[in-house]
Motif scaffolding. Sequence first.
Motif, mmCIF file in Angstrom:
data_model
loop_
_atom_site.group_PDB
_atom_site.id
_atom_site.type_symbol
_atom_site.label_atom_id
_atom_site.label_comp_id
_atom_site.label_asym_id
_atom_site.label_seq_id
_atom_site.Cartn_x
_atom_site.Cartn_y
_atom_site.Cartn_z
ATOM 1 N N VAL A 214 0.862 -1.178 0.000
ATOM 2 C CA VAL A 214 0.000 0.000 0.000
ATOM 3 C C VAL A 214 0.897 1.226 0.000
ATOM 4 O O VAL A 214 1.679 1.438 0.933
ATOM 5 C CB VAL A 214 -0.920 0.022 1.235
ATOM 6 C CG1 VAL A 214 -1.732 1.319 1.264
ATOM 7 C CG2 VAL A 214 -1.863 -1.177 1.226
ATOM 8 N N ILE A 215 0.801 2.023 -1.058
ATOM 9 C CA ILE A 215 1.667 3.201 -1.160
ATOM 10 C C ILE A 215 0.928 4.487 -0.796
ATOM 11 O O ILE A 215 1.557 5.528 -0.605
ATOM 12 C CB ILE A 215 2.291 3.321 -2.565
ATOM 13 C CG1 ILE A 215 1.208 3.431 -3.648
ATOM 14 C CG2 ILE A 215 3.201 2.141 -2.846
ATOM 15 C CD1 ILE A 215 1.769 3.697 -5.045
ATOM 16 N N ALA A 216 -0.390 4.417 -0.673
ATOM 17 C CA ALA A 216 -1.169 5.580 -0.231
ATOM 18 C C ALA A 216 -2.563 5.100 0.140
ATOM 19 O O ALA A 216 -3.048 4.092 -0.389
ATOM 20 C CB ALA A 216 -1.258 6.642 -1.324
ATOM 21 N N GLU A 217 -3.213 5.813 1.070
ATOM 22 C CA GLU A 217 -4.562 5.443 1.485
ATOM 23 C C GLU A 217 -5.275 6.685 1.981
ATOM 24 O O GLU A 217 -4.667 7.556 2.617
ATOM 25 C CB GLU A 217 -4.497 4.393 2.599
ATOM 26 C CG GLU A 217 -5.780 3.599 2.824
ATOM 27 C CD GLU A 217 -6.788 4.272 3.741
ATOM 28 O OE1 GLU A 217 -7.953 3.838 3.794
ATOM 29 O OE2 GLU A 217 -6.402 5.264 4.414
ATOM 30 N N GLY A 218 -6.556 6.782 1.669
ATOM 31 C CA GLY A 218 -7.340 7.910 2.149
ATOM 32 C C GLY A 218 -8.593 8.099 1.325
ATOM 33 O O GLY A 218 -8.924 7.273 0.458
ATOM 34 N N THR A 219 -9.304 9.180 1.581
ATOM 35 C CA THR A 219 -10.457 9.516 0.751
ATOM 36 C C THR A 219 -9.952 10.001 -0.606
ATOM 37 O O THR A 219 -8.783 10.402 -0.729
ATOM 38 C CB THR A 219 -11.293 10.625 1.399
ATOM 39 O OG1 THR A 219 -10.515 11.830 1.428
ATOM 40 C CG2 THR A 219 -11.702 10.257 2.823
ATOM 41 N N PRO A 220 -10.788 9.991 -1.641
ATOM 42 C CA PRO A 220 -10.344 10.534 -2.932
ATOM 43 C C PRO A 220 -9.810 11.959 -2.816
ATOM 44 O O PRO A 220 -8.792 12.305 -3.425
ATOM 45 C CB PRO A 220 -11.607 10.465 -3.793
ATOM 46 C CG PRO A 220 -12.370 9.306 -3.248
ATOM 47 C CD PRO A 220 -12.127 9.364 -1.755
ATOM 48 N N GLY A 221 -10.468 12.792 -2.001
ATOM 49 C CA GLY A 221 -10.005 14.166 -1.829
ATOM 50 C C GLY A 221 -8.640 14.245 -1.179
ATOM 51 O O GLY A 221 -7.795 15.052 -1.571
ATOM 52 N N GLU A 222 -8.408 13.400 -0.159
ATOM 53 C CA GLU A 222 -7.108 13.394 0.516
ATOM 54 C C GLU A 222 -5.999 12.954 -0.430
ATOM 55 O O GLU A 222 -4.898 13.523 -0.416
ATOM 56 C CB GLU A 222 -7.162 12.462 1.730
ATOM 57 C CG GLU A 222 -7.993 13.005 2.879
ATOM 58 C CD GLU A 222 -8.251 11.981 3.954
ATOM 59 O OE1 GLU A 222 -8.685 12.372 5.053
ATOM 60 O OE2 GLU A 222 -8.041 10.771 3.707
ATOM 61 N N LEU A 223 -6.282 11.937 -1.242
ATOM 62 C CA LEU A 223 -5.267 11.473 -2.179
ATOM 63 C C LEU A 223 -4.944 12.545 -3.219
ATOM 64 O O LEU A 223 -3.784 12.743 -3.579
ATOM 65 C CB LEU A 223 -5.740 10.195 -2.876
ATOM 66 C CG LEU A 223 -5.864 8.954 -1.989
ATOM 67 C CD1 LEU A 223 -6.417 7.783 -2.788
ATOM 68 C CD2 LEU A 223 -4.523 8.574 -1.374
ATOM 69 N N LYS A 224 -5.966 13.240 -3.678
ATOM 70 C CA LYS A 224 -5.744 14.288 -4.678
ATOM 71 C C LYS A 224 -4.917 15.436 -4.104
ATOM 72 O O LYS A 224 -4.011 15.954 -4.755
ATOM 73 C CB LYS A 224 -7.083 14.811 -5.205
ATOM 74 C CG LYS A 224 -7.845 13.808 -6.058
ATOM 75 C CD LYS A 224 -9.234 14.293 -6.390
ATOM 76 C CE LYS A 224 -10.012 13.254 -7.175
ATOM 77 N NZ LYS A 224 -11.399 13.680 -7.449
ATOM 78 N N SER A 225 -5.223 15.824 -2.869
ATOM 79 C CA SER A 225 -4.483 16.938 -2.270
ATOM 80 C C SER A 225 -3.053 16.545 -1.918
ATOM 81 O O SER A 225 -2.196 17.419 -1.755
ATOM 82 C CB SER A 225 -5.204 17.439 -1.015
ATOM 83 O OG SER A 225 -5.218 16.446 -0.010
ATOM 84 N N SER A 226 -2.775 15.236 -1.837
ATOM 85 C CA SER A 226 -1.428 14.798 -1.454
ATOM 86 C C SER A 226 -0.386 15.067 -2.537
ATOM 87 O O SER A 226 0.809 15.078 -2.248
ATOM 88 C CB SER A 226 -1.437 13.300 -1.113
ATOM 89 O OG SER A 226 -1.598 12.506 -2.285
#
Length: 335
Positions: A214-226
Motif C-alpha cells: 500500500v503506497i497511499a490510502e485515504g479519501t479521494p479528496g485526501e489522495l488528490k491533495s497529497s
Amino acid sequence: MSGLAIETRGLVKVFGKTRAVDGIDLAVPAGAVYGVLGPNGAGKTTAVRMLATLLRPDGGDARVFGHDVLREPDEVRRKVSLTGQYASVDEDLTGAENLILLARLLGHHKRAARRRAEQLLEAFGLTEAAGKQVKNYSGGMRRRIDIAASILNTPKLLFLDEPTTGLDPRSRNQVWDIVRAVVSHGTTVLLTTQYLDEADRLASRIAVIDMGRVIAEGTPGELKSSVGAGAVHVRLRDPEQRTEAEWLLTRTLGGQVVREPDPVALTARVSADGDGSSDRRTAEQAAAALTALAEAGITVDDFSLGQPSLDEVFLALTDRTAREAETTVDKEATA
C-alpha cells in the motif's frame, strides 16, 4: 478496532521468489465501498483471495468482521461473497437456471429459489433475458448475472474484483448502479479496479497498491491533495504553440506539466505550500499563468482550475514508488 469489515496487518503472500503481497495493512470500514486501486500485477487479486480464504497467507494476519481468516475460515465464508474477474456461472444454462440452481445449493427450497431468482433478474434488468443461455449474453449482462449470483444470500461483505473490465460505458454505469444499490442495503463492498474514475465515483476510501504494498490510502479528496493543491487545464487554439505554452506554465507554476492526448491540451500540477493558504495561492498562480500566456501571444480557448484527477495522483504515486525501488536496487548493487 470496532466498525471494521476488514483489518489486515503485515499481510504477505509469496510465490517462489515473488512477493505478490508484501506486508499490506488495511482498515476497511463497514457499510461503504472501499476501493483498492493498482496496475496489473500489483497484488490486488492475491490480497482479495487471501481475505476470501481462497489462499493461505504466508505472513501477517487478517480479520473479516473480527474473524481470523486462518483460524476461523468457516465464519469468514458465511459473511462474504466474491465476484471475480471472469464469469463464474454456467454458460450453458439460462440466467434463471443459474440463479435457481445456486439458490438451491445455498439452502433455499424450490419455490423460494425461484422467487429469489425472479427478484434478482428484475432488479438487475435481466427479466427479458432470463430464458436465454448465458453464453449468448453481452459482457455487461454477464457481469450483472455474476453479481446477482453473488448476492442470492445477502453477504455482509462483497468482494468485486475488477467487475467492469472490458465493458462498454453503458454497461459500466449499470454495474456502478448495482454496486450503489447493494451498499444501500447494508453490504460492505471491497472493489478492486484499474479504472481511476470508477474508484473516484464509487469509493469513500481508496488504498493504492503497487508492487505488493500500500503506497497511499485515504479519501479521494485526501489522495488528490497529497500530490498538489490544484491542477490547471489549458486548451490552446494553435497546436504549434504547445511547446512554448508548456515552457511558460512550467516556469510560472513550478510544477509538472503533462501533454494530454489532445494536441492542444496541457495539464499543469500546482504544488501546495503547506501554510494553510494553498487555495488562495493556487488561484493566484493560475491567474499569473493565464497572464503569461496572454502576454506571449498564445491564444487560450479553454482554461480551468480544479483538484488533480485520480489519474494524476496514481501516476505521481506509482512513479515515486518505481524511483524508490530503483534506488534500493542501486544501493544493494553497490553495497
